[in-house]
Design a protein around this motif. Structure first.
Motif, short mmCIF file in Angstrom:
data_model
loop_
_atom_site.label_atom_id
_atom_site.label_comp_id
_atom_site.label_asym_id
_atom_site.label_seq_id
_atom_site.Cartn_x
_atom_site.Cartn_y
_atom_site.Cartn_z
N ALA A 120 33.07 21.14 43.73
CA ALA A 120 32.87 21.61 42.36
C ALA A 120 32.16 20.55 41.52
O ALA A 120 32.29 19.35 41.78
CB ALA A 120 34.22 21.96 41.73
N HIS A 124 41.32 26.84 36.29
CA HIS A 124 41.84 27.72 37.33
C HIS A 124 42.70 28.79 36.65
O HIS A 124 43.77 28.49 36.11
CB HIS A 124 42.70 26.94 38.34
CG HIS A 124 41.94 25.87 39.06
ND1 HIS A 124 42.58 24.88 39.81
CD2 HIS A 124 40.62 25.63 39.17
CE1 HIS A 124 41.67 24.09 40.34
NE2 HIS A 124 40.47 24.51 39.96
N LYS A 173 29.69 27.78 49.36
CA LYS A 173 30.86 26.96 49.03
C LYS A 173 30.38 25.55 48.77
O LYS A 173 29.42 25.07 49.38
CB LYS A 173 31.91 26.99 50.14
CG LYS A 173 31.55 26.22 51.39
CD LYS A 173 32.74 26.06 52.32
CE LYS A 173 33.07 27.33 53.06
NZ LYS A 173 32.01 27.71 54.03
N THR A 219 43.92 30.53 48.03
CA THR A 219 42.96 29.75 47.25
C THR A 219 43.62 28.49 46.72
O THR A 219 44.66 28.54 46.09
CB THR A 219 42.43 30.58 46.08
OG1 THR A 219 41.81 31.76 46.59
CG2 THR A 219 41.43 29.80 45.26
N LEU A 232 35.15 24.62 46.26
CA LEU A 232 35.39 26.01 45.91
C LEU A 232 34.56 26.94 46.79
O LEU A 232 33.33 26.82 46.86
CB LEU A 232 35.06 26.25 44.44
CG LEU A 232 36.03 25.56 43.46
CD1 LEU A 232 35.51 25.63 42.03
CD2 LEU A 232 37.42 26.17 43.55
#
Length: 434
Positions: free
Chosen positions: A144, A266, A141, A223, A182
């Protein structure tokens, strides 16, 4: 019982010393491990500026002590031959001034209710990867590439004047969708190619629901957050939960010039919680953001930052699309001595096509920030910041998004959101990194 506790504490101390001490049999000669951390605390005085006579609770200025983007972790690498290395990192948030717990403890009044325990081991950027002359390929993770590309352009990061109250923030809530970390992701970091480099990331949706209304497989929350109360590992994830995510950023850095071009997508973001009495009014649709930014350092020790951002949503009903707009950021840092600098910032949120239930409305906002920072050395400083968020009639942008421990939103004590208000905050704090 007391003797057992002493023995347990001694054993823990031995493990920590073995892991991070030197020399140590726990760390081989071809392996390096670093323990690091960052602490940032402030005392703030904040007002939501709500003047509506129907609002309830304390509506004036309120003081708080806030733990801001504090964390610790360990990272390192292991030589695997051929000029390549295994690289790893595990990083955890630290709530220094608050009692650690699930997000609802701190965020329930803001609507961001979820099951994440931010103080849990590995809650922040954590990964295992392979690095070498080709760059680096990592799993885990991470912030981003879209977020990281302009992080250095915000001198108010994690303060009450953080630019993410507008930049990367599609709706004005305390959740900047395009300044995100993310999870369950794979990403590539290129080596420097002259003055140019780039990062690219893919995060599979891992969602068995065709509209992404369930939790992603292996995740405790919807999410992107903002999914309401999660029950039994299922939604309702209907306030921005998305499927596959793609993020890429190109960076040009040469001398005094730093420039970026970044994009993030997304897929099938579920906003059906905004439908109201009209099913499909907002629904499920792709959301994307593109930005270009430039930072330049002048010989006068003046640093100028400029960012332009365009956020889009393929909404089924254009005049109910509050997630599509332009945004801009202008910030200036002037070093006045070797240890002192003054910072100014202005963020602007452009008008959207409309809001669900109201249609076209004036939802423009402007955030103005000013700050002073004194550096004791490279690892420690103290700072003072003033921020003012001026919302037009239909806007409800907040203060302190994405990093500041105490965020300020549009809601009164009963949870009602009041638009068109002017929020203000004053903050004094200090930071230490090791």
């Amino acid at each position: 019982m007391k003797r057992r506790k002493i023995l347990a504490a001694s054993a823990t101390a031995v493990v920590v010393a073995a892991a991070f001490g030197a020399p140590s049999p726990a760390v081989a000669a071809d392996t390096t491990v670093q323990f690091y951390g960052h602490l940032d605390l402030s005392i703030d005085d904040i007002t939501k500026g709500i003047k509506d006579p129907t609002a309830v609770g304390k509506l004036g200025w309120q003081a708080d002590v806030s733990s801001n983007l504090s964390y610790f972790g360990f990272r390192g690498d292991h030589d695997i031959g051929g000029g390549n290395r295994m690289v790893f990192q595990v990083e955890t948030q630290v709530d220094v001034a608050a009692t650690p717990g699930p997000s609802p403890v701190n965020q329930a009044s803001q609507g961001n209710v979820d099951n994440k325990v931010l103080g849990a081991l590995g809650s922040r950027n954590s990964f295992l990867g392979i690095a070498g002359g080709f760059g680096a390929l990592k799993l885990g993770k991470t912030d981003a590439p879209y977020k990281l590309s302009t992080a250095r352009m915000d001198p108010f990061s994690a303060s009450v004047g953080d630019y993410n109250s507008i930049m990367g923030n599609t709706g004005g809530d305390n959740r900047a969708e395009f300044d995100t970390r993310l999870s369950h992701a794979v990403w590539y970091e290129s080596p420097k190619m002259g003055a140019f480099s780039f990062n690219a990331l893919f995060a599979p949706g891992q969602n068995r629901a065709s509209d992404n209304s369930n939790n992603a497989s292996g995740e405790p929350d919807c999410t992107g957050g903002g999914g309401g109360v999660v029950t039994g590992g299922l939604g309702p994830c209907n306030d921005g939960s998305f499927g596959n995510a793609y993020s890429v950023a190109g960076v040009y850095e040469a001398g005094s010039l730093y420039g970026i071009l970044a994009y993030e997508l997304h897929k099938q973001s579920n906003r059906s919680g905004d439908d109201g009495a009209i099913p499909g009014l907002v629904g499920v649709a792709d959301e994307a953001a593109t930005k270009v930014g430039i930072q330049y350092t002048f010989p006068t020790n003046t640093i100028v930052n400029v960012i332009f951002e365009r956020m889009t949503r393929k909404a089924p009903t254009p005049d109910a699309n509050e997630r599509q707009r332009n945004g801009s950021w202008l910030a200036l840092t002037q070093k006045v001595t070797n240890q002192d600098d003054v910072n100014l910032g202005w963020a602007h949120a452009g008008k959207t096509p409309g809001d669900p239930g109201t249609g076209p409305i004036d939802n423009v906002a402007n955030m103005y920030t000013v700050g002073y920072k004194h550096h004791f050395d490279k690892q420690s400083n103290w700072y003072a910041v003033y921020a003012r968020q001026a919302n037009k009639t239909g806007a409800h942008y907040d203060l302190g998004s994405s990093g500041h421990g105490i965020t300020t939103d549009c809601k009164d004590a009963a949870g009602g959101c009041f638009t068109g208000e002017t929020l203000q905050a004053v903050s004094v704090g200090w930071m230490y990194s090791f």
